[in-house]
Motif scaffolding. Structure first.
Motif, PDB file in Angstrom:
ATOM      1  N   GLY A 178       0.757  -1.157  -0.002  1.00 35.37           N
ATOM      2  CA  GLY A 178      -0.170  -0.009  -0.020  1.00 35.37           C
ATOM      3  C   GLY A 178       0.682   1.214  -0.113  1.00 35.37           C
ATOM      4  N   TYR A 179       1.960   1.067  -0.002  1.00 33.75           N
ATOM      5  CA  TYR A 179       2.855   2.312  -0.481  1.00 33.75           C
ATOM      6  C   TYR A 179       4.197   2.105  -0.997  1.00 33.75           C
ATOM      7  N   ALA A 180       4.790   2.889  -1.658  1.00 35.34           N
ATOM      8  CA  ALA A 180       6.261   2.798  -2.411  1.00 35.34           C
ATOM      9  C   ALA A 180       7.404   3.427  -1.614  1.00 35.34           C
ATOM     10  N   VAL A 181       8.491   3.079  -1.742  1.00 37.62           N
ATOM     11  CA  VAL A 181       9.827   3.657  -1.062  1.00 37.62           C
ATOM     12  C   VAL A 181      10.616   3.750  -2.210  1.00 37.62           C
ATOM     13  N   SER A 182      11.138   5.044  -2.445  1.00 37.21           N
ATOM     14  CA  SER A 182      12.130   5.209  -3.631  1.00 37.21           C
ATOM     15  C   SER A 182      13.184   5.858  -2.734  1.00 37.21           C
ATOM     16  N   ASP A 183      14.284   4.774  -2.592  1.00 33.79           N
ATOM     17  CA  ASP A 183      15.583   5.163  -1.881  1.00 33.79           C
ATOM     18  C   ASP A 183      16.780   5.354  -2.546  1.00 33.79           C
ATOM     19  N   ARG A 184      16.985   6.502  -2.612  1.00 33.20           N
ATOM     20  CA  ARG A 184      17.989   7.006  -3.306  1.00 33.20           C
ATOM     21  C   ARG A 184      17.816   6.491  -4.822  1.00 33.20           C
ATOM     22  N   SER A 208      11.964   8.689  -0.731  1.00 33.10           N
ATOM     23  CA  SER A 208      10.459   9.437  -0.624  1.00 33.10           C
ATOM     24  C   SER A 208       9.653   8.067  -0.272  1.00 33.10           C
ATOM     25  N   VAL A 209       8.671   8.497   0.231  1.00 25.65           N
ATOM     26  CA  VAL A 209       7.679   7.289   0.746  1.00 25.65           C
ATOM     27  C   VAL A 209       6.217   7.943   0.209  1.00 25.65           C
ATOM     28  N   ALA A 210       5.579   7.121  -0.693  1.00 22.91           N
ATOM     29  CA  ALA A 210       4.561   7.710  -1.296  1.00 22.91           C
ATOM     30  C   ALA A 210       3.299   6.723  -0.907  1.00 22.91           C
ATOM     31  N   ALA A 211       2.038   7.410  -1.044  1.00 18.95           N
ATOM     32  CA  ALA A 211       0.904   6.278  -1.072  1.00 18.95           C
ATOM     33  C   ALA A 211      -0.242   6.885  -1.949  1.00 18.95           C
ATOM     34  N   PRO A 212      -1.015   5.829  -2.503  1.00 18.35           N
ATOM     35  CA  PRO A 212      -2.127   6.168  -3.503  1.00 18.35           C
ATOM     36  C   PRO A 212      -3.207   7.059  -2.873  1.00 18.35           C
ATOM     37  N   ALA A 240       5.646   5.704   6.489  1.00 22.33           N
ATOM     38  CA  ALA A 240       4.529   5.169   5.634  1.00 22.33           C
ATOM     39  C   ALA A 240       3.252   5.448   6.212  1.00 22.33           C
ATOM     40  N   PRO A 241       2.800   4.957   7.451  1.00 20.74           N
ATOM     41  CA  PRO A 241       1.648   5.166   8.021  1.00 20.74           C
ATOM     42  C   PRO A 241       1.267   6.675   7.771  1.00 20.74           C
ATOM     43  N   LEU A 242       2.011   7.595   8.024  1.00 17.71           N
ATOM     44  CA  LEU A 242       1.544   8.851   7.930  1.00 17.71           C
ATOM     45  C   LEU A 242       1.360   9.279   6.483  1.00 17.71           C
ATOM     46  N   VAL A 243       1.771   8.903   5.589  1.00 18.90           N
ATOM     47  CA  VAL A 243       1.642   9.054   4.383  1.00 18.90           C
ATOM     48  C   VAL A 243       0.454   8.442   3.657  1.00 18.90           C
ATOM     49  N   GLN A 244       0.274   7.200   4.005  1.00 19.51           N
ATOM     50  CA  GLN A 244      -0.733   6.395   3.590  1.00 19.51           C
ATOM     51  C   GLN A 244      -2.319   7.104   4.289  1.00 19.51           C
ATOM     52  N   ALA A 245      -2.038   7.535   5.768  1.00 14.35           N
ATOM     53  CA  ALA A 245      -3.241   8.320   6.414  1.00 14.35           C
ATOM     54  C   ALA A 245      -3.715   9.406   5.462  1.00 14.35           C
ATOM     55  N   ALA A 246      -2.534  10.271   5.187  1.00 15.04           N
ATOM     56  CA  ALA A 246      -3.022  11.180   4.290  1.00 15.04           C
ATOM     57  C   ALA A 246      -3.557  11.134   3.111  1.00 15.04           C
TER      58      ALA A 246
END
Lengths: 255, 255
Positions: free
Chosen positions: B187-193, B201-205, B231-237
């Motif tokens: 349920g989220y993506a991490v783009s690490d460098r 960056s941590v992204a959510a749909p 992640a939970p912060l971004v997912q909640a947003a």
């Protein structure tokens, strides 16, 4: 190529875009045909071409809406996002120190267009919408933009009937003219309950060497407002944005 | 009316707008003619028509730029400012609690378009520009949008050469495909460098009932990042914006 009689091809294509407004952001094909005066098949064909380019998008509900591609191209307008990108950090600073509404507007013909706003959550509610228009003679930003508009623009605004939003809106051309002179003299405008009876705004100009290109304001609850204290803050913000505009390379003309 | 041979009238008119880009926001008449392949007099006439409508503005320097009227119409795009207006309060909340960069993006064809960003002043510098485009396979928001794109879109992206921004960018189609499955699962993506060596960056749909229409992310300095905490912060947003989108009346389809 054959020119169409009467209007240019370009204006006929763009007339489809004119059909969309903040009040009517989604239109069915028949609404689009009615608003543009085009026969249904012509409206359909033109709309399909605009969809193909991305200027319009058609939803599952069959309605047309403005497409993201048009938003992308529009974002290249120096007076839109260009100005906004330079002004936003300053607007955020104004918000941080006041927690009030901050607005940024430019003049388009005889009206103003809101380019950006930061809405304070505990602040007095304001009805402005980014991309929305408003009359020049009532708001703080409008009074600043009108005070620094070319004389022909001022005369056109003063000659037309001025809408009275509240009992305090200045609708007498003579009084308005003298207030505009005052705005130019003191360097800021105060709209005290001239749009709604609960709000007061203080606005200052944003300038490039060629003249005033935008205005920035704070909109606060009337009963806790001290315009004399707010004015230097808003004027300083206006100056910072002005300097950012003038120093951006390549130098650009915004009006 | 006579159809012009080959391309539609509409596409010929809009081709002038295509000449403008973030890299070329101001064009002389001869640049405009060269980029559109039009003879100079035709380019001049079409540009003048676009100026008359307000799609272009011509400055004192003789250059054409995108006009404010086009920005105004573009601001009606539900996937542009409409989405942004709903998402901004949530983005501000994310910024308040993290003081990091917050980004909002949608997919347009095989790329993403940044709709809004809040740039943390003490945060890691990011190069994104509102209205700007970027590849889908490297950023957090891009990975979310790609993970939830139609299969044909995924196949097209995976079939084309994938640009390597850093040594950590996933450019192997098989590895990317399996990471996209992981993004859908967690349920989220991490783009690490994967875009620059200093940022993560941590992204959510952001979803409507029809599917994922946008993505929201935090972009933080790689060395102080804890993706599992973010992640939970971004997912909640993402969920808050999703709910706002779905409950907005009239119901609208954004993709």
């Amino acid at each position: 190529m054959r020119a169409e009689p009467g209007r240019s091809v370009t204006s006929k294509v763009l007339a489809l875009l004119d059909a969309f407004s903040p009040a009517t952001p989604a239109l069915t094909l028949s609404e689009l045909a009615r608003r543009t005066g085009l026969p249904l098949p012509t409206a359909y064909r033109r709309a399909a071409e605009l969809v193909a380019w991305g200027a319009l998008e058609r939803g599952d509900d069959g309605r047309y809406r403005i497409g993201l591609r048009l938003w992308e191209v529009g974002s290249l307008a120096p007076r839109g996002l260009g100005l906004r990108e330079l002004a936003l950090p300053v607007m955020e600073d104004l918000y941080e120190v006041t927690h009030e509404n901050v607005q940024l507007a430019v003049r388009q013909d005889l009206e103003l267009v809101f380019i950006e706003r930061i809405a304070g959550r505990q602040a007095v509610p304001v009805l402005t919408r980014v991309g929305g228009r408003f009359a020049l003679h009532a708001t703080g930003v409008g009074l600043v933009l009108l005070a620094h508009a070319p004389v022909e623009v001022q005369e056109q605004v003063l000659a037309a009937p001025l809408e009275r939003y509240t009992e305090l809106t200045i609708i007498d051309p003579k009084r308005l003219r003298s207030y505009l002179a005052e705005v130019r003299r003191v360097g800021y405008a105060v709209s005290d309950r001239q749009v709604t009876m609960d709000a007061l705004s203080v606005a200052a100009p944003i300038r490039v060497p060629e003249g005033v290109v935008a205005a920035i304001s704070l909109v606060v609850a009337h009963d806790r407002a001290d315009p004399v204290a707010l004015a230097p803050l808003v004027q300083a913000a206006g100056r910072v944005v002005s300097r950012a505009l003038s120093s951006s390379t390549p130098p650009r003309r915004l009006m």
